[in-house]
Design a protein around this motif. Structure first.
Motif, mmCIF file in Angstrom:
data_model
loop_
_atom_site.group_PDB
_atom_site.id
_atom_site.type_symbol
_atom_site.label_atom_id
_atom_site.label_comp_id
_atom_site.label_asym_id
_atom_site.label_seq_id
_atom_site.Cartn_x
_atom_site.Cartn_y
_atom_site.Cartn_z
ATOM 1 N N ALA A 120 50.274 -62.605 9.516
ATOM 2 C CA ALA A 120 49.393 -61.986 10.505
ATOM 3 C C ALA A 120 49.165 -60.509 10.185
ATOM 4 N N GLU A 121 50.235 -59.807 9.797
ATOM 5 C CA GLU A 121 50.086 -58.396 9.441
ATOM 6 C C GLU A 121 49.272 -58.235 8.164
ATOM 7 N N ASN A 122 49.437 -59.144 7.218
ATOM 8 C CA ASN A 122 48.625 -59.085 6.001
ATOM 9 C C ASN A 122 47.147 -59.250 6.333
ATOM 10 N N LEU A 123 46.828 -60.203 7.213
ATOM 11 C CA LEU A 123 45.435 -60.394 7.624
ATOM 12 C C LEU A 123 44.878 -59.151 8.320
ATOM 13 N N ALA A 124 45.672 -58.570 9.190
ATOM 14 C CA ALA A 124 45.239 -57.374 9.916
ATOM 15 C C ALA A 124 45.012 -56.209 8.958
ATOM 16 N N ALA A 125 45.878 -56.065 7.972
ATOM 17 C CA ALA A 125 45.716 -54.993 6.982
ATOM 18 C C ALA A 125 44.479 -55.235 6.125
ATOM 19 N N GLN A 126 44.263 -56.468 5.719
ATOM 20 C CA GLN A 126 43.100 -56.801 4.900
ATOM 21 C C GLN A 126 41.800 -56.570 5.657
ATOM 22 N N ALA A 127 41.820 -56.769 6.969
ATOM 23 C CA ALA A 127 40.620 -56.521 7.784
ATOM 24 C C ALA A 127 40.230 -55.045 7.768
ATOM 25 N N GLN A 128 41.193 -54.177 7.442
ATOM 26 C CA GLN A 128 40.914 -52.745 7.372
ATOM 27 C C GLN A 128 40.771 -52.258 5.931
ATOM 28 N N GLY A 129 40.710 -53.195 4.987
ATOM 29 C CA GLY A 129 40.455 -52.843 3.598
ATOM 30 C C GLY A 129 41.681 -52.621 2.734
ATOM 31 N N PHE A 130 42.863 -52.955 3.246
ATOM 32 C CA PHE A 130 44.088 -52.803 2.473
ATOM 33 C C PHE A 130 44.421 -54.112 1.770
ATOM 34 N N ARG A 131 45.180 -54.028 0.682
ATOM 35 C CA ARG A 131 45.583 -55.214 -0.074
ATOM 36 C C ARG A 131 46.432 -56.141 0.794
ATOM 37 N N ASP A 132 47.393 -55.529 1.520
ATOM 38 C CA ASP A 132 48.299 -56.283 2.383
ATOM 39 C C ASP A 132 48.973 -55.309 3.338
ATOM 40 N N ALA A 133 49.875 -55.813 4.173
ATOM 41 C CA ALA A 133 50.543 -54.975 5.163
ATOM 42 C C ALA A 133 51.425 -53.913 4.508
ATOM 43 N N GLU A 134 52.015 -54.239 3.385
ATOM 44 C CA GLU A 134 52.845 -53.257 2.687
ATOM 45 C C GLU A 134 52.017 -52.034 2.289
ATOM 46 N N ALA A 135 50.819 -52.262 1.760
ATOM 47 C CA ALA A 135 49.939 -51.153 1.376
ATOM 48 C C ALA A 135 49.492 -50.372 2.609
ATOM 49 N N TYR A 136 49.255 -51.070 3.697
ATOM 50 C CA TYR A 136 48.866 -50.420 4.951
ATOM 51 C C TYR A 136 49.964 -49.481 5.434
ATOM 52 N N TRP A 137 51.201 -49.974 5.531
ATOM 53 C CA TRP A 137 52.317 -49.165 6.012
ATOM 54 C C TRP A 137 52.630 -48.028 5.043
ATOM 55 N N GLN A 138 52.458 -48.266 3.749
ATOM 56 C CA GLN A 138 52.703 -47.199 2.772
ATOM 57 C C GLN A 138 51.686 -46.076 2.941
ATOM 58 N N TRP A 139 50.420 -46.428 3.192
ATOM 59 C CA TRP A 139 49.388 -45.415 3.427
ATOM 60 C C TRP A 139 49.776 -44.560 4.623
ATOM 61 N N LEU A 140 50.192 -45.208 5.714
ATOM 62 C CA LEU A 140 50.589 -44.463 6.908
ATOM 63 C C LEU A 140 51.815 -43.584 6.646
ATOM 64 N N ALA A 141 52.791 -44.098 5.909
ATOM 65 C CA ALA A 141 53.984 -43.305 5.592
ATOM 66 C C ALA A 141 53.618 -42.087 4.756
#
Length: 57
Positions: free
Chosen positions: A27-48
């Motif tokens: 679910a987090e991977n889908l949510a991250a991909q909806a915002q243009g990220f590869r996956d949730a890991e890339a999303y959280w890394q961007w925020l960090a």
């Protein structure tokens, strides 16, 4: 890439998990991909990186 929308991420992940039957990770991977990220890991890394550097990566 635009600034991530944390509220939209959390809402989309919750819907995918509870209504869509996805695992939390999927679910987090889908949510991250909806915002243009590869996956949730890339999303959280961007925020960090943003928090540490106080500017978008």
């Amino acid at each position: 890439m635009s600034f991530p929308d944390i509220d939209a991420f959390e809402e989309r992940a919750a819907i995918a998990e509870f209504d869509g039957g996805c695992t939390r990770k999927a679910a987090e991977n889908l949510a991250a991909q909806a915002q243009g990220f590869r996956d949730a890991e890339a999303y959280w890394q961007w925020l960090a990186d943003y928090v540490v550097n106080r500017r978008p990566p």
